[in-house]
Design an enzyme around this catalytic site. Sequence first.
Site, PDB file in Angstrom:
ATOM      1  N   TYR A 145       0.828  -1.208   0.000  1.00  0.00           N
ATOM      2  CA  TYR A 145       0.000   0.000   0.000  1.00  0.00           C
ATOM      3  C   TYR A 145       0.866   1.263   0.000  1.00  0.00           C
ATOM      4  O   TYR A 145       1.814   1.389   0.765  1.00  0.00           O
ATOM      5  CB  TYR A 145      -0.920   0.029   1.222  1.00  0.00           C
ATOM      6  CG  TYR A 145      -1.701   1.327   1.332  1.00  0.00           C
ATOM      7  CD1 TYR A 145      -2.776   1.572   0.483  1.00  0.00           C
ATOM      8  CD2 TYR A 145      -1.337   2.304   2.252  1.00  0.00           C
ATOM      9  CE1 TYR A 145      -3.476   2.764   0.552  1.00  0.00           C
ATOM     10  CE2 TYR A 145      -2.034   3.507   2.336  1.00  0.00           C
ATOM     11  CZ  TYR A 145      -3.103   3.730   1.482  1.00  0.00           C
ATOM     12  OH  TYR A 145      -3.783   4.916   1.539  1.00  0.00           O
ATOM     13  N   ASN A 152       1.041  11.562   5.642  1.00  0.00           N
ATOM     14  CA  ASN A 152       0.229  10.630   6.414  1.00  0.00           C
ATOM     15  C   ASN A 152       0.580  10.738   7.891  1.00  0.00           C
ATOM     16  O   ASN A 152       1.278   9.896   8.448  1.00  0.00           O
ATOM     17  CB  ASN A 152       0.466   9.208   5.894  1.00  0.00           C
ATOM     18  CG  ASN A 152      -0.762   8.329   5.993  1.00  0.00           C
ATOM     19  OD1 ASN A 152      -0.675   7.130   5.930  1.00  0.00           O
ATOM     20  ND2 ASN A 152      -1.932   8.923   6.158  1.00  0.00           N
ATOM     21  N   TYR A 172     -17.577  33.238  44.701  1.00  0.00           N
ATOM     22  CA  TYR A 172     -16.769  32.135  44.180  1.00  0.00           C
ATOM     23  C   TYR A 172     -15.666  32.594  43.231  1.00  0.00           C
ATOM     24  O   TYR A 172     -14.578  32.000  43.199  1.00  0.00           O
ATOM     25  CB  TYR A 172     -17.659  31.131  43.435  1.00  0.00           C
ATOM     26  CG  TYR A 172     -18.629  30.371  44.305  1.00  0.00           C
ATOM     27  CD1 TYR A 172     -18.606  30.468  45.698  1.00  0.00           C
ATOM     28  CD2 TYR A 172     -19.586  29.536  43.724  1.00  0.00           C
ATOM     29  CE1 TYR A 172     -19.504  29.771  46.483  1.00  0.00           C
ATOM     30  CE2 TYR A 172     -20.487  28.830  44.508  1.00  0.00           C
ATOM     31  CZ  TYR A 172     -20.447  28.954  45.884  1.00  0.00           C
ATOM     32  OH  TYR A 172     -21.335  28.250  46.658  1.00  0.00           O
ATOM     33  N   ARG A 212     -13.033  33.588  45.807  1.00  0.00           N
ATOM     34  CA  ARG A 212     -12.709  32.587  46.810  1.00  0.00           C
ATOM     35  C   ARG A 212     -12.221  31.279  46.194  1.00  0.00           C
ATOM     36  O   ARG A 212     -11.391  30.564  46.775  1.00  0.00           O
ATOM     37  CB  ARG A 212     -13.954  32.324  47.668  1.00  0.00           C
ATOM     38  CG  ARG A 212     -13.661  31.538  48.917  1.00  0.00           C
ATOM     39  CD  ARG A 212     -14.881  31.033  49.670  1.00  0.00           C
ATOM     40  NE  ARG A 212     -16.132  31.678  49.364  1.00  0.00           N
ATOM     41  CZ  ARG A 212     -17.319  31.124  49.603  1.00  0.00           C
ATOM     42  NH1 ARG A 212     -17.397  29.883  50.108  1.00  0.00           N
ATOM     43  NH2 ARG A 212     -18.439  31.752  49.306  1.00  0.00           N
ATOM     44  N   PHE A 255      -2.175   7.125  12.075  1.00  0.00           N
ATOM     45  CA  PHE A 255      -2.517   8.462  11.596  1.00  0.00           C
ATOM     46  C   PHE A 255      -3.823   8.973  12.199  1.00  0.00           C
ATOM     47  O   PHE A 255      -4.199  10.120  11.986  1.00  0.00           O
ATOM     48  CB  PHE A 255      -2.668   8.450  10.076  1.00  0.00           C
ATOM     49  CG  PHE A 255      -3.540   7.337   9.575  1.00  0.00           C
ATOM     50  CD1 PHE A 255      -4.908   7.311   9.820  1.00  0.00           C
ATOM     51  CD2 PHE A 255      -2.987   6.273   8.882  1.00  0.00           C
ATOM     52  CE1 PHE A 255      -5.706   6.280   9.379  1.00  0.00           C
ATOM     53  CE2 PHE A 255      -3.786   5.234   8.424  1.00  0.00           C
ATOM     54  CZ  PHE A 255      -5.153   5.233   8.676  1.00  0.00           C
TER      55      PHE A 255
END
Length: 491
Positions: free
Chosen positions: A52, A194, A277, A280, A325
């Site tokens: 391939y 790739n 919040y 704190r 890949f």
Amino acid sequence: MISLNGNQLTMKQMKAILYEGASINIAEEAKAKVIASRARVEKIVQRDETVYGINTGFGKLSDVKIDEREVNRLQLNLIRSHACAFGEPFSEVVSRAMMVLRLNALLKGYSGIRLEVLERLEWMINEQIHPVIFQQGSLGASGDLAPLSHLVLALIGEGDVFHHGHRYAAKAIFEKFQLVPIELRAKEGLALINGTQAMTAQGIVNYIEAEKLTYESEWIAAMTLQGLRGIIDAFHPAVHAARGFVEQSDVASRMRDWLAGSKLVTKQGELRTQDPYSLRCIPQIHGASWQVLAYVKEKLEIEMNAATDNPLLFEDGTVISGGNFHGQPIAFAMDFLKLALAELANVSERRIERLVNPSLNEGLPAFLSARPGLESGAMILQYSAASLVSENKTLAHPASVDSIPSSANQEDHVSMGTTAARHAYMILCNARRVLAIEAFCALQAVEYRGMELMSPRTQAKWQELRTFVAPLQEDRVVHDDIEKITRYLKP
């Protein structure tokens, strides 16, 4: 000089290469692996074995055998046909990172590429010749095919490059340096494209810039805390040791350092029992973002030393088509990073609101204006911050859950990792501007309180920023001020 061998590249080294002008070279031990790997490809071509990407088509066309006389043409066709990315180019720093990462991966010796191709990459990196690579078009599996094809176009004398801030035709640059473009041979085009280097390159830039911004967010928060006469008890080490998150304790420790010696902070019960919040819980909120950054760094440092092309050629002669890949690990990391950065911006915007809101800012002028009513002061800065954090909420949608099939369903699950990385950078840029707005407002707030009462470390920051951002003494266009602070917060 940083030597690349495919196995030991670190985030610290990438920072030096990308932001500090460090040069690179190919380690001698890696050259031998590359040469041996190339010999295996040549043997496959000579024996006319069917492998391939060497003598077959690609994707759904992998069953089409290519004549030995056409294997080089196959690689050129691959690059030209796949160079179809679109949109704005990646920044030069991301393009540079892609080149370094692809070179490092190919030096592992599993890819069958010629050493002279890699030496050309090495030369381009050191000469700061960066391919023009467009951002959109990668699915994040089968590699970042479209963006990396634009990288390879520059190697073969096609496409454009950036060089010292200007854009040129790649062919013109090679002519200037009296070099001929690379002619691709069997497997080389596939070996070059790739991989996951587009998402990983953008991810590394994201991480480096996010790490700096997260540190910067702490002195900004400390300045805001002083402007609001915040309670320092919330940063007591025992509180954070009781929970056990190291990152939370580390943020609390750094906040105590930033606030040491301040006469603007208060004790619990002195002005109020407890803070909201957004003040704190700074160690808990920012500390959680640091946990994400640690995760992201770990995954990126693995991937920057990974063999991510296909097929891989092993020393024993085995050739295997696999799926390294596939960008899923980096896609997840980038989606996670988006959350951490969006939350830094979210909590910063809440602190901005407290600085400008006369119902919440402990006696500061409404919208930090010298003449509230006649002048609007920082009123619309909070609007802009709110707009940016709301945009981040849409960008924070996970790209990694949005697979779509390609190549006639041969490639039927993809990562969208490059989209995740790009969106993470967009969130980062928005977060940086939100924190710049907070810094602008905090500078103004502590001036009303009395700069001489600030902690020495934050007072030094105040003095540094006041060299390029003037106090808001009357309404003016503040766009340029925010942009100056934003640039200050970048690496």
